[in-house]
Design a protein around this motif. Structure first.
Motif: not given
Length: 341
Positions: A27-31
């Motif tokens: 997953l992305s860091q923002p997610s």
């Protein structure tokens, strides 16, 4: 609160880094940050202190991590078991500790394949302790081990007790003594090799050991052992536990990574050790194996599997085990696993 939020929290808590957790989860860091924030908002609790590097769990976060990680592990176990129950594999994956391979396991597998030619067996060398997680994950379907385990997911049966023998260098003064006593071995360096220790509830404390030793002639024993337990510390190492049952503390101990290394040191004249009798064919050019007079100095062999899922080929394996025991004249009490699914 949902599983995605919980798994995101566990990944961040394990790695103490959003970037590392993002790599692990894909997953992305923002997610990840959004999932964690949603979880904290739903709970009304701050779980992770974001103002330190590496990240720190708050007191509430540590408590939640300890509890929820156990629950998530159980969910993974139940999921894996459900999948196996709906579509059992034709392969029987068997875990074993190395010492069992030197005994009757090869003969048991040969008997199993002879009686069930269609069976596909996969053997995996794995310690008794690691077998518990391997059973839950589906890595193995059944395990041969030397240690008893108390686990709500696991059922076990005791197959038999195997006598220990003492392994001594061929040059040792006691190498040709046919029946050995533990007290006569106490002035030697004892080589320890077990990776799995006994549960605390079944061990002997040093205090109890001392009480027993008062009844024995122990004046020959040097108590300057470098690894002797503290007065109230339970003795969980299996070989030390055997000596402690007779109120004996070995002169000195050396701990190595596995049984083969232990026998290598014995062959090199660096000490002695105790091994199950099935190993007395190993390194016979350099090692003398002699029986012990103590009948209760034994190593158990357990069979472990899941409580709620018993692989359909396991009854065939048990039949093969008991057939070999009968052929060898080994006393046993026939048992069966019970599926609770």
């Amino acid at each position: 609160m949902d599983l995605r939020q919980l798994n995101a929290f566990i990944a961040i808590a394990d790695l103490r880094s959003f970037s590392a957790a993002a790599t692990k989860t894909g997953l992305s860091q923002p997610s990840l940050s959004r999932l964690l924030k949603q979880l904290e908002t739903d709970m009304g609790v701050v779980l992770i202190d974001r103002y330190h590097r590496p990240l720190h769990l708050t007191e509430a976060g540590s408590f939640f991590y300890d509890k929820i990680s156990t629950i998530l592990t159980e969910i993974d176990t139940v999921t894996s078991m459900t999948q196996r129950l709906s579509a059992p594999s034709s392969v029987l994956n068997i875990g074993f500790v190395p010492s069992v391979l030197y005994g009757l396991l090869p003969e048991i597998i040969a008997t199993l394949k002879q009686s069930s030619p269609d069976i596909d067996v996969n053997l995996k060398d794995i310690s008794s302790y690691q077998q518990m997680d391997a059973l839950k994950s589906g890595e193995i379907d059944i395990g041969f081990g030397r240690s008893s385990h108390q686990d709500p997911w696991i059922q076990q049966i005791l197959l038999r007790h195997e006598r220990y023998v003492v392994a001594l260098p061929k040059s040792h003064p006691l190498a040709n003594v046919r029946k050995q006593r533990l007290i006569d071995l106490a002035n030697n360096r004892l080589i320890l090799y077990h990776q799995t220790h006994l549960p605390v509830s079944s061990t002997v404390t040093t205090e109890a050991m001392t009480q027993v030793s008062d009844k024995l002639s122990t004046n020959r024993i040097n108590r300057a052992a470098t690894h002797e337990a503290a007065p109230s510390e339970p003795i969980t190492e299996p070989l030390l536990h055997l000596f402690a049952q007779y109120g004996i503390s070995p002169f000195m101990t050396t701990t190595v990574s596995d049984l083969q290394v232990a026998l290598g040191l014995v062959a090199a004249g660096e000490g002695i050790t105790l091994v199950p009798a099935s190993l007395q064919t190993v390194r016979t050019e350099q090692i003398s194996y002699q029986r012990l007079v103590h009948e209760n100095v034994t190593s158990p062999i357990y069979l472990h599997t899941l409580k709620d899922f018993v692989h359909p080929k396991i009854p065939d394996l048990l039949t093969a085990i008991y057939h070999v025991y009968e052929q060898r004249g080994i006393t046993y009490r026939q048992q069966n696993f019970v599926s609770q699914a």
